[in-house]
Each structure stands twice: as structure tokens, then as C-alpha cells.
Design a protein around this motif. Sequence first.
Motif, mmCIF file in Angstrom:
data_model
loop_
_atom_site.group_PDB
_atom_site.id
_atom_site.type_symbol
_atom_site.label_atom_id
_atom_site.label_comp_id
_atom_site.label_asym_id
_atom_site.label_seq_id
_atom_site.Cartn_x
_atom_site.Cartn_y
_atom_site.Cartn_z
ATOM 1 N N GLY A 400 0.723 -1.226 0.097
ATOM 2 C CA GLY A 400 0.137 0.259 -0.072
ATOM 3 C C GLY A 400 0.884 1.240 0.034
ATOM 4 N N MET A 401 2.110 1.181 -0.039
ATOM 5 C CA MET A 401 3.101 2.355 -0.299
ATOM 6 C C MET A 401 3.351 2.638 -1.761
ATOM 7 S SD MET A 401 4.237 4.238 2.175
ATOM 8 C CE MET A 401 4.459 6.019 1.845
ATOM 9 N N SER A 402 2.817 3.468 -2.197
ATOM 10 C CA SER A 402 2.931 3.659 -3.518
ATOM 11 C C SER A 402 4.209 4.648 -3.795
ATOM 12 C CB SER A 402 1.722 4.384 -4.423
ATOM 13 O OG SER A 402 1.628 5.685 -3.703
ATOM 14 N N ALA A 403 5.045 4.840 -4.821
ATOM 15 C CA ALA A 403 5.894 5.828 -5.090
ATOM 16 C C ALA A 403 5.729 6.416 -6.498
ATOM 17 C CB ALA A 403 7.387 4.893 -5.266
ATOM 18 N N LYS A 404 5.538 7.654 -6.482
ATOM 19 C CA LYS A 404 5.284 8.389 -7.605
ATOM 20 C C LYS A 404 6.504 8.948 -8.247
ATOM 21 C CE LYS A 404 0.460 9.539 -6.064
ATOM 22 N NZ LYS A 404 -0.430 10.663 -5.665
ATOM 23 N N THR A 405 7.389 9.528 -7.510
ATOM 24 C CA THR A 405 8.442 10.234 -7.965
ATOM 25 C C THR A 405 9.842 9.426 -7.568
ATOM 26 O OG1 THR A 405 8.956 11.628 -6.126
ATOM 27 C CG2 THR A 405 7.288 12.357 -7.758
ATOM 28 N N ALA A 406 10.996 9.595 -8.244
ATOM 29 C CA ALA A 406 12.177 8.966 -7.844
ATOM 30 C C ALA A 406 12.544 9.267 -6.389
ATOM 31 C CB ALA A 406 13.252 9.466 -8.956
ATOM 32 N N PHE A 407 12.267 10.608 -5.976
ATOM 33 C CA PHE A 407 12.349 10.833 -4.459
ATOM 34 C C PHE A 407 11.548 9.648 -3.712
ATOM 35 C CE2 PHE A 407 11.273 12.956 -0.592
ATOM 36 C CZ PHE A 407 12.489 13.678 -0.187
ATOM 37 N N ASP A 408 10.283 9.313 -3.952
ATOM 38 C CA ASP A 408 9.851 8.306 -3.362
ATOM 39 C C ASP A 408 10.626 6.930 -3.441
ATOM 40 O OD1 ASP A 408 7.678 10.226 -2.732
ATOM 41 O OD2 ASP A 408 6.734 9.538 -4.352
ATOM 42 N N SER A 409 10.693 6.598 -4.677
ATOM 43 C CA SER A 409 11.393 5.184 -4.760
ATOM 44 C C SER A 409 12.685 5.292 -4.325
ATOM 45 C CB SER A 409 11.476 4.909 -6.232
ATOM 46 O OG SER A 409 12.428 6.092 -7.039
ATOM 47 N N GLN A 410 13.619 6.232 -4.174
ATOM 48 C CA GLN A 410 14.970 6.131 -3.496
ATOM 49 C C GLN A 410 14.676 5.931 -2.089
ATOM 50 O OE1 GLN A 410 18.746 6.858 -4.792
ATOM 51 N NE2 GLN A 410 17.344 5.770 -5.872
ATOM 52 N N ALA A 411 13.943 6.831 -1.509
ATOM 53 C CA ALA A 411 13.398 6.660 0.080
ATOM 54 C C ALA A 411 13.160 5.118 0.322
ATOM 55 C CB ALA A 411 12.313 7.614 0.224
ATOM 56 N N LEU A 412 12.189 4.613 -0.505
ATOM 57 C CA LEU A 412 11.723 3.109 -0.033
ATOM 58 C C LEU A 412 12.996 2.322 -0.305
ATOM 59 C CD1 LEU A 412 8.482 3.142 -1.821
ATOM 60 C CD2 LEU A 412 8.765 3.452 0.540
ATOM 61 N N LEU A 413 13.907 2.467 -1.218
ATOM 62 C CA LEU A 413 15.053 1.655 -1.308
ATOM 63 C C LEU A 413 16.007 1.673 -0.235
ATOM 64 C CD1 LEU A 413 15.970 2.370 -5.054
ATOM 65 C CD2 LEU A 413 15.339 0.031 -4.320
ATOM 66 N N GLU A 414 16.221 3.083 0.253
ATOM 67 C CA GLU A 414 16.912 3.177 1.386
ATOM 68 C C GLU A 414 16.412 2.474 2.695
ATOM 69 O OE1 GLU A 414 20.489 5.068 3.290
ATOM 70 O OE2 GLU A 414 19.917 4.480 1.401
ATOM 71 N N LEU A 415 15.094 2.904 2.788
ATOM 72 C CA LEU A 415 14.375 2.209 3.948
ATOM 73 C C LEU A 415 14.521 0.532 4.075
ATOM 74 C CD1 LEU A 415 12.554 2.640 6.559
ATOM 75 C CD2 LEU A 415 10.598 2.627 5.117
ATOM 76 N N LYS A 416 14.472 0.021 3.056
ATOM 77 C CA LYS A 416 14.612 -1.411 2.898
ATOM 78 C C LYS A 416 15.971 -1.913 2.978
ATOM 79 C CE LYS A 416 13.912 -5.798 1.250
ATOM 80 N NZ LYS A 416 13.623 -6.115 -0.053
ATOM 81 N N ASN A 417 16.926 -1.243 2.339
ATOM 82 C CA ASN A 417 18.146 -1.901 2.324
ATOM 83 C C ASN A 417 19.014 -1.341 3.761
ATOM 84 O OD1 ASN A 417 18.085 -2.997 -0.186
ATOM 85 N ND2 ASN A 417 18.825 -1.009 -1.116
ATOM 86 N N GLU A 418 18.780 -0.355 4.140
ATOM 87 C CA GLU A 418 19.467 0.320 5.512
ATOM 88 C C GLU A 418 18.889 0.006 6.676
ATOM 89 O OE1 GLU A 418 22.752 1.435 5.327
ATOM 90 O OE2 GLU A 418 22.551 0.571 2.952
#
Length: 437
Positions: A400-418
Amino acid sequence: MIAAGLGVELTTVQESFLHFVWNYQRYDHADLRSTQDLPIEIYKIGNHNTDAGPDFLNAKLSLAGIQWHGSVEIHVNSSDWNHHNHHLDEKYNNVILHVVWNHDVDCYRSDGEVLPVLELKNRVPIALIDRYKKLVYDPHEIPCQDQFSQVRDIDKLSMLDQMAIERLRRKSTLILDRLERNKGSWEETVYQLVAQSFGFKKNADSMLKLAEVLSHKVLLKQQTDRLDTEALLFGVAGFLDQTGLDEYAEKLTERYAYLSKKYRTGDFQMLRVEWNFLRMRPGNFPTVRLAELSAFIFAHAKFFHLILHHTSIKELRQLFEAELSPYWQVHYDFGKKSTRPHHGLGSASIDVLLINTVAPVLAAYSQYVGDELYMDRAVDLLHQLKAEKNRVIEAWQNMGMSAKTAFDSQALLELKNEFCLKKKCLSCKIGLKLISD
């Protein structure tokens, strides 16, 4: 609702959990006493220290009516004090309270003073421990995936804003470390980063190695000649050792024979086997990516200053729209023709370069010169680009956590990996909400 002492195994409690308990004061304060039976009053818990030294600095409390100012150190067992050699370290002589889960031995400062101890194992609510264990010991890659919907959107978005900035700052640190190794040369550093990005996922390491052994300074000397640029890149990369491929390959080989002697590149020449061709479309072959990198270098002698001074996304995209040499427009490898013409990087690939190279470079330069203008530009660039599409982003979207911009997707990648993969739930606003509520 207090934990039943030894009923909670010590192995289920980590030091990070005790940091959380102390930081948010989530324990029973009734009749607070040290293990030496001295009454304790907490006035100030101290500031969490992320550097070397005691865990919380500038704390204030009273022991038996006497006020103390100093530090608080936290461990699972009291004996950890000795295991970590704090009893030999003068930096820990200002510790006024040792907060532990289990008090198993009396400890002393290096000055010989006994250490006051607050034991928590009978003071922490069982429900809090259960919520902590449920989250931290969840087997999923994203530990909170089954509880994610319970967290308010405002708390999720707040965490994502933090993650996107942290990702830029973390990448900035890596770039500044590379800058130092390159003796302060931004052009050399950015050339290496751009080359790495041209390798995308499968050949990023090989591209970086190539850029590290074939300097931007050398390429710059031959930059006005497209043939020389390609000869150096393909030669050092190890693609010109084959014979009888076609006339163009022979021409590059002949040119590289001269250039390799001129710049002594033979000592650090790579091998073709260092490049990945498996399970890739011909348009993504490292030979094609090298041709694209060569076209970019041929078009832009010094591109660091271009990144700094091109402020619109249209201008930045145009930097990477360099047209391939005629040979590589119709070939995907030496001697192998393409079924359709290929003129250069596509828009999706260019956006990946802007996300993974240009934005971090702007953020690093912001940190380097102490001017937030460049960080603002990095953030703005990510907001203008579309979100990346990959397995990680898809997993978040399924939650349920959508990503509309690269700012969003970069944040989600960081949250998952780090955070998620490292089980740093107690440092995550989402995890804190789930544990605390």
C-alpha cells in the motif's frame, strides 16, 4: 503489566531495545532504586551519543539525594562493562549510571569507584517486549509488512522524507571519500561515477574499474578524436585482443597499439571475461554501454561543471543524449550487426543516470562547499523524475506504499536496504510506532 523478571530470556533483549526503553523512558518508575538499594530520581536522561564514548551524554539525576551530572551507559548485562574494557577507559569515568537488563556483577570505573546500576528486567511491560519481539524477529525482509497498515500515513511519509535525504547524504559521504582518493579532482571523481552508472546493474563494477585505471586526464588528451577515445576505452577494457573481426575493430586495435605505448596502459589492461554478457539483451551489452560512454566523453570534455551549471531537467537530460559513432549505431559487438539502429541512451536509461549519479553529485558538492542550494537542486531533481520500477518498489506497493517520483522510490530503497534488512526497527519511525502503541 511488568515483565516477569527471568521469564523473559536475555537472548530476546538486545542493547538497541534498552536504548529505546531508556530514550523513551518506557519502564516502571515506581520506587526507583539502584542495585545498591540507593533511591534514584531521573531529571534528564541525556543526549543519545552516536559517536565513541558513553551512550547518553549530559544526563542529570540524583542518587540518595545527591545530584549528579554526567553520562549514562547501557548494556544487556552489567558484565558487558568489563567485556568492553570500559573499566580501563578514562572516557567512561564520568558515567553516573549503568542501565542494564540484568545485573550479574558489580563493576568499577577506571578510577576505582563502584558503578551505580539500574536493572530493568522487572520494570519493562511484557506487552512492550512482545511487540518488540514480534517485529524484530519477523522472518520477512520487511519485518513490519503484516502490520504496516496499522501505521498512519503521516508517520510513513515522515519516515520517507527522512530516508530520501539520508540516502543522498550517505551517497555524498562515499563520493567525498572518492574525491579525497582522487586528490580533490571533481572531474576525475565524476567521470568514475558516470562510468560506473553506464554499467548499470550488471557491469557497474567493471565500468568503475575501467575508469579507475584509465584516468579522465588521459582521455581528455585524446578527447577531440572519437576514434582515439573509443580505442582507449575498448582497448583498456580488453575488447581489442581478438583478431579478424572486421575493419573497424582492426582500425581501433591499430590505434590502441600506439596509444597504449604512449600512456603505458598495457600494465593495467582488463580482460573480456571481466564483463558480463549473460542473460542480457544485445542493446545492454557492455560493448554498447562502452560505446555510449565514449560518445558522452567525446561530446563533453569536462562534464562536472556542466552538471553544476545545468539547472533544468531538460538540460541535464540533453547532456547524456550524445549520439553514437556510426559503427555502434548498427553493431552491438565487434563484428555483430544489430537488427535495428541504436543511436544512444534511451530516456529511461538517462533518468537512471540522473537519479544515481547527478543527484548524489549535487548533494556531495553541497556538503563539500557548505551550500544547501545544491542539495535543494538534488532533491528537486528527484521530485521531477518518475519513480523507479523494480522488485523492491513493487513489494512496497503491494503493502500500500506507492511511489510516484524518484524521491519516493529512492526513499523506499533506502528504508528497505539500510533499515528493514538490517532489522533497525528501533531507529525507524514506523517501527517505533508499532512497538510503542
